[in-house]
Design a protein around this motif. Structure first.
Motif, mmCIF file in Angstrom:
data_model
loop_
_atom_site.group_PDB
_atom_site.id
_atom_site.type_symbol
_atom_site.label_atom_id
_atom_site.label_comp_id
_atom_site.label_asym_id
_atom_site.label_seq_id
_atom_site.Cartn_x
_atom_site.Cartn_y
_atom_site.Cartn_z
ATOM 1 N N ALA A 3 106.125 -20.067 7.401
ATOM 2 C CA ALA A 3 105.007 -19.207 7.018
ATOM 3 C C ALA A 3 104.675 -18.290 8.184
ATOM 4 N N ILE A 4 103.952 -17.228 7.881
ATOM 5 C CA ILE A 4 103.450 -16.334 8.921
ATOM 6 C C ILE A 4 102.144 -16.909 9.454
ATOM 7 N N VAL A 5 102.140 -17.255 10.725
ATOM 8 C CA VAL A 5 100.969 -17.809 11.399
ATOM 9 C C VAL A 5 100.351 -16.724 12.277
ATOM 10 N N ILE A 6 99.021 -16.648 12.266
ATOM 11 C CA ILE A 6 98.299 -15.750 13.164
ATOM 12 C C ILE A 6 97.962 -16.555 14.418
ATOM 13 N N ARG A 7 98.681 -16.304 15.511
ATOM 14 C CA ARG A 7 98.493 -17.104 16.728
ATOM 15 C C ARG A 7 97.076 -16.976 17.276
ATOM 16 N N PRO A 54 88.441 -18.373 2.988
ATOM 17 C CA PRO A 54 87.379 -19.282 2.532
ATOM 18 C C PRO A 54 87.731 -20.739 2.831
ATOM 19 N N ASP A 55 86.724 -21.589 2.825
ATOM 20 C CA ASP A 55 86.939 -23.021 3.045
ATOM 21 C C ASP A 55 87.962 -23.558 2.046
ATOM 22 N N GLY A 56 88.904 -24.316 2.557
ATOM 23 C CA GLY A 56 89.900 -24.942 1.710
ATOM 24 C C GLY A 56 91.140 -24.106 1.448
ATOM 25 N N ALA A 57 91.111 -22.818 1.801
ATOM 26 C CA ALA A 57 92.271 -21.950 1.590
ATOM 27 C C ALA A 57 93.273 -22.132 2.729
ATOM 28 N N PRO A 58 94.555 -21.882 2.483
ATOM 29 C CA PRO A 58 95.531 -21.949 3.574
ATOM 30 C C PRO A 58 95.166 -20.951 4.679
ATOM 31 N N PRO A 59 95.511 -21.253 5.927
ATOM 32 C CA PRO A 59 95.168 -20.348 7.026
ATOM 33 C C PRO A 59 96.069 -19.127 7.108
ATOM 34 N N TYR A 60 97.166 -19.121 6.380
ATOM 35 C CA TYR A 60 98.119 -18.014 6.460
ATOM 36 C C TYR A 60 97.627 -16.852 5.595
ATOM 37 N N PRO A 61 97.916 -15.613 5.994
ATOM 38 C CA PRO A 61 97.492 -14.483 5.165
ATOM 39 C C PRO A 61 98.282 -14.417 3.865
ATOM 40 N N GLY A 62 97.834 -13.526 2.987
ATOM 41 C CA GLY A 62 98.537 -13.316 1.724
ATOM 42 C C GLY A 62 97.697 -13.660 0.526
ATOM 43 N N LEU A 63 97.216 -12.637 -0.190
ATOM 44 C CA LEU A 63 96.304 -12.830 -1.318
ATOM 45 C C LEU A 63 96.997 -12.802 -2.667
ATOM 46 N N GLU A 64 98.313 -12.713 -2.669
ATOM 47 C CA GLU A 64 99.064 -12.710 -3.930
ATOM 48 C C GLU A 64 100.507 -13.074 -3.630
ATOM 49 N N ALA A 65 101.198 -13.549 -4.640
ATOM 50 C CA ALA A 65 102.602 -13.924 -4.480
ATOM 51 C C ALA A 65 103.258 -13.997 -5.847
ATOM 52 N N SER A 66 104.584 -13.930 -5.834
ATOM 53 C CA SER A 66 105.360 -14.190 -7.050
ATOM 54 C C SER A 66 106.434 -15.211 -6.709
ATOM 55 N N GLY A 67 106.925 -15.892 -7.727
ATOM 56 C CA GLY A 67 107.961 -16.879 -7.484
ATOM 57 C C GLY A 67 108.198 -17.760 -8.687
ATOM 58 N N THR A 68 108.645 -18.978 -8.436
ATOM 59 C CA THR A 68 109.026 -19.917 -9.485
ATOM 60 C C THR A 68 108.255 -21.219 -9.300
ATOM 61 N N ALA A 87 100.695 -14.879 -8.778
ATOM 62 C CA ALA A 87 99.455 -15.608 -8.582
ATOM 63 C C ALA A 87 98.476 -14.845 -7.714
ATOM 64 N N LEU A 88 97.210 -14.985 -8.064
ATOM 65 C CA LEU A 88 96.098 -14.526 -7.233
ATOM 66 C C LEU A 88 95.740 -15.668 -6.288
ATOM 67 N N LEU A 89 95.639 -15.359 -4.985
ATOM 68 C CA LEU A 89 95.445 -16.399 -3.977
ATOM 69 C C LEU A 89 94.212 -16.125 -3.128
ATOM 70 N N ALA A 90 93.661 -17.196 -2.555
ATOM 71 C CA ALA A 90 92.631 -17.053 -1.521
ATOM 72 C C ALA A 90 93.260 -16.970 -0.142
ATOM 73 N N GLY A 91 94.566 -17.159 -0.069
ATOM 74 C CA GLY A 91 95.329 -17.112 1.175
ATOM 75 C C GLY A 91 96.624 -17.856 0.988
ATOM 76 N N GLY A 92 97.535 -17.714 1.965
ATOM 77 C CA GLY A 92 98.755 -18.499 1.952
ATOM 78 C C GLY A 92 99.960 -17.855 1.334
ATOM 79 N N GLY A 93 99.867 -16.588 0.924
ATOM 80 C CA GLY A 93 101.003 -15.932 0.273
ATOM 81 C C GLY A 93 102.159 -15.624 1.200
ATOM 82 N N TYR A 94 101.885 -15.473 2.514
ATOM 83 C CA TYR A 94 102.950 -15.192 3.479
ATOM 84 C C TYR A 94 103.637 -16.509 3.858
ATOM 85 N N ALA A 95 104.295 -17.132 2.918
ATOM 86 C CA ALA A 95 104.906 -18.437 3.145
ATOM 87 C C ALA A 95 105.995 -18.673 2.117
ATOM 88 N N GLU A 96 106.805 -19.685 2.365
ATOM 89 C CA GLU A 96 107.883 -20.003 1.430
ATOM 90 C C GLU A 96 107.399 -20.786 0.223
#
Length: 318
Positions: A3-7, A54-68, A87-96
């Motif tokens: 995933a993309i982490v913000i150091r 927001p609380d409970g969301a993944p720390p990685y950026p990304g507010l949307e994603a597509s996949g399987t 998908a609409l996300l609260a975070g975490g889209g920059y990940a596998e």
């Protein structure tokens, strides 16, 4: 997974593609193998330290994603492994992989490429909720969207036109203006050379500038007009001339999508599936993708976003 982490908060060099723990779907959630995500202004703000998830969301950026769909959690119905989704996300889209509340999933529209579908959820949900649910844009009304070449702008132009509005947009270059005309804009206003107020009045205005445009938006408003504010690129604080607003019986709304309760997000996603997805499947509306960049190169994608020369969405591919 990676995933993309913000150091730490900062420039694009703080984005790092690194190994992190795999997510697991909780009750009511679906695990998605990500094919692509897309870049939003909110991701840039999060990277700079101004827009934490927001609380409970993944720390990685990304507010949307597509996949399987890879797996479904307890109490999930209607989705199964192998389904092609976005998908609409609260975070975490920059990940596998990302775990998504089932109510925020949408099927990839027929005829839309799986990767390009990553460019749809955030803009479709933002435009539908602000322009149609809150501002109640109706057939025959005049609609203005600021930043017509942005991801929000390109979707707003198409949807407003599809629902019978007369569409105007502001742009910063002739080239962007031509692209917006190709999407259905009836009028293009170059904000570097012209004042949009002189081209009013408008029944609905969709604005991402906030404070710097508030007074001029009110000046450009028609009687009973509605202003929908969804960003603060021009500042967060402004003086509101209530006399001018009341004289036009106008209204101003200001909303965000990311921190809304899950039930509100699910209701918006359901409305988008009902009202927007048929337009995508018929070809009357389409995702506008400026370019694809490998997700490991998210820093380059953020530089493109900040330079502002793109039209539509910047997509990150896994």
């Amino acid at each position: 997974m990676h995933a993309i982490v913000i150091r730490e908060p900062g420039g694009t060099d703080v984005l790092e593609w690194t190994e992190v723990p795999d997510p697991a779907p909780g009750p009511g959630e679906v695990l998605v193998d990500v094919a692509a995500s897309a870049v939003n202004r909110a991701d840039v703000m999060q990277r700079r330290g101004f827009y934490p998830p927001p609380d409970g969301a993944p720390p990685y950026p990304g507010l949307e994603a597509s996949g399987t769909v890879a797996a479904v959690g307890a109490d999930v119905t209607g989705w199964r492994p192998g389904d092609r989704v976005c998908a609409l996300l609260a975070g975490g889209g920059y990940a596998e992989r990302v775990a998504v509340p089932a109510g925020q999933l949408l099927p990839v529209p027929a005829g839309v490429d799986l990767v390009d579908a990553a460019a749809l959820p955030e803009v479709a949900c933002t435009v539908w909720s602000n322009v149609f649910q809150i501002a109640r844009l109706a057939e025959g009304e005049r609609f203005l969207v600021h930043g017509g070449g942005s991801g929000i702008g390109t979707m707003a132009i198409q949807l407003a036109k599809a629902y019978g509005a007369t569409v105007a947009c502001t742009v910063g270059s002739a080239a962007k203006g031509e692209r917006c005309r190709g999407l259905g804009a009836d009028q293009v206003i170059n904000y570097r050379e012209d004042d949009f107020v002189e081209h009013g009045p408008f029944d609905v205005i969709l604005d991402h500038l906030g404070a710097s445009y508030l007074a001029r938006n009110i000046a450009a408003l028609n009687a009973d007009g509605r202003i929908a504010i969804l960003g603060m690129q021009g500042g967060a604080k402004a003086e509101l001339d209530l006399l001018a607003l009341m004289a036009k019986r106008g209204s101003v709304s200001a909303t965000g999508l990311r921190a809304r309760p899950l039930d509100q997000k699910a209701a918006i996603v359901s409305a988008v599936r009902e009202h927007v997805w048929p337009l995508l499947e018929s070809g009357r509306v389409r995702p506008v993708v400026d370019r694809r960049i490998p997700m490991a190169g998210a820093a380059a994608a953020h530089r493109v976003m900040e330079d502002g020369g793109h039209v539509g969405k910047i997509v990150l591919t896994v």
